[in-house]
Design an enzyme around this catalytic site. Sequence first.
Site, PDB file in Angstrom:
ATOM      1  N   GLU A  38       0.806  -1.223   0.000  1.00 34.92           N
ATOM      2  CA  GLU A  38       0.000   0.000   0.000  1.00 34.92           C
ATOM      3  C   GLU A  38       0.834   1.267   0.000  1.00 34.92           C
ATOM      4  OE1 GLU A  38      -0.537  -2.587   1.995  1.00 34.92           O
ATOM      5  OE2 GLU A  38      -2.618  -3.216   1.723  1.00 34.92           O
TER       6      GLU A  38
ATOM      7  N   HIS B 200     -11.291  -4.018   9.201  1.00 37.11           N
ATOM      8  CA  HIS B 200     -11.922  -4.025   7.876  1.00 37.11           C
ATOM      9  C   HIS B 200     -13.161  -3.137   7.859  1.00 37.11           C
ATOM     10  CE1 HIS B 200      -9.213  -7.005   6.431  1.00 37.11           C
ATOM     11  NE2 HIS B 200      -9.958  -7.398   5.419  1.00 37.11           N
TER      12      HIS B 200
END
Lengths: 326, 334
Positions: free
Chosen positions: B65, B134
């Site tokens: 990322e 999440h």
Amino acid sequence: MDFSKELLKKLYCTMLRIRHCEESLIEPILDGSVRCPVHLYSGQEAIAAGVCSNLEEKDYVFGNHRSHGHYLAKGGDMNAMVAEIYGKSTGSAKGRGGSMHLIDVENGIMGVAPIVAGTISLALGAALSSKVKKDNRVTVTFFGDGATGEGVLYESLNFASLKKLPVIFVCENNYYSTHLHISEIRTNDNISEIAKPFGMACFKVDGNNIFDVYEKSKEAVNLCRGGKGPVFMEFLTYRLRGHVGPDDNVQGSHTDIRPKEEIENWRKKDPLIFLSSYLLKNNIFSQQQLDEMKKEVEKEVSAAKAFAVNSEKPSKEELNYYVFKQ
Amino acid sequence: MSSNNNRELSYSLAINEAITQLMDADSTVMLIGQGVKSPWYVGNTCNDLIKRFGEERVIDTPVSENAMTGAAVGAAIAGMKAMVVHPRADFVLYAFDPIINQAANWHYMSGGQSNVPVVFWLIVNRGGEQAAQHSQALHSVFAHIPGLKVVMPSTAYDAKGLMIASINDNNPVVFSDDRWLYSQKGIVPEELYEIPMGKGIVRNEGKDITLVSYSYMAVESAKAVGELKKESVSVEFIDLRTIKPFDEDLIINSVKKTGKLVVADGSWKTNSFASEIISSVNEKAFEFLKAPSARVCLPDTPAPSASSLENVYYPDYKNIIDAIKSVLKWKKEK
């Protein structure tokens, strides 16, 4: 390899410009007229000069906190750099960046930033854009041995190799990561090895020998230009000054970082002395000619200083200019 | 293109259409991110993009990322209009350096010499017992940062128009959407259009109280407005659409009329963007306020997994109704 007289003069003058410009900052730092953190490049000039002289104007360079040399070698304007270091509105970033945020987009100096390894991934993106636009540019990212501790370097090596990006990872290993010797941050000093598992060309080069730097950089640039990038280059070198400012971080002074003998040994390998001795010994230039070059450089450096000193600081009404581009 | 003024599209396909049309129109637009090949990650928002535009402009990436976000920033610095998607907003936490240290500061610290037309597209993926890593909605964090814009569309129409505006913007933009919105349908024009950044919209005019919301909480807010209407409570409901910059005038003018304010925000209560809105009303319309303002936010707790806990964790229209009623009932103690 054949080095023309013209090329040798260019390399020598580039290195000389960097050295003189760097050393000219010491007095203003000490007297307080330069306040921003300044990380001097003295001792590492052969790397910036050798790498950048193989680049075209359109090629991209990203740097770090110690990037005065990269900026000057890539063609950045000295007046704008010195004015920026003085925090003046005539500076390359109009006094918003200081020494650690030099930029000259027109000459391909896309930006430098002091977050260690912070511009490595930006170079990936610039190289990606070259792939999309097919503009045949090469991108170079300069970072130090300290950056090998950052995860983003390894992410970037993997991705650059996966996408065969035209990017050169230039690690200037000066053996110190701020105050820590490399032996305190890595189990070995074979930095060039880190890129091998990613399947790219890796070079380990004497960074104080301008001939080696130039030749190996040429090879790296050619590989990238020919679609055979990326390339990883480790240059072994030494900063003659301390991490930041004119403090040399000598053991036994108020800091306790670098042994005096170590600094003395590296002084003998000063890349400028190495090149000037070569030029004299081989009768390429006379002492008088070298002195003239030096005089020219000194003139340029004092003019840049005068430009900076005589420029205005940005006015307080401008504080929030440039937060967004309209 | 023949324009069909009544065509319905889902929120997620409106995003897909925005990206497709803009990539068609502008060869400098590119998309980088984990899962752009896979509906499992990004729903149908990226359908057929690789097929149409190739793997150089649409790049599914390794799980990196930080570097991938930095690559989007670098591409933007080098003249592309780059987007990077994080299919779970939580993953962006690895990439704060390229977003905040680099992109957000870049134009300023270069004295205006270089700008970064990049979109950080974060998909909030709450619910479904996915727990704390999440589910996080981080828009309030990004709204704190100078140099970043933050958009939060709640309708299909706004999703398309704000995605296009975000990609075309000269600055770094955080485009925050929510998987709970993806199946929402709405009328979406077929042509390219932009929703101006920083402009909210009054979804329902009212006189008793002002309700401000954005993204998924705007859906719950609309429900609350409908329910309260049955009880003859007249709510002026503003969907802010962009939180940075935000349409301060629209809110201030509404509060001047109603004198009361509730903000429903899908992030944690402390330092939520709701708090910023209430502060600004305090600064600019204090004399018009007839009651303390209220926030409907997530509790200051990480997202749980078990559905029994999720049910109390995520506020819905009933919480908004309760907040509105308690503000309306408020009386100064003598």
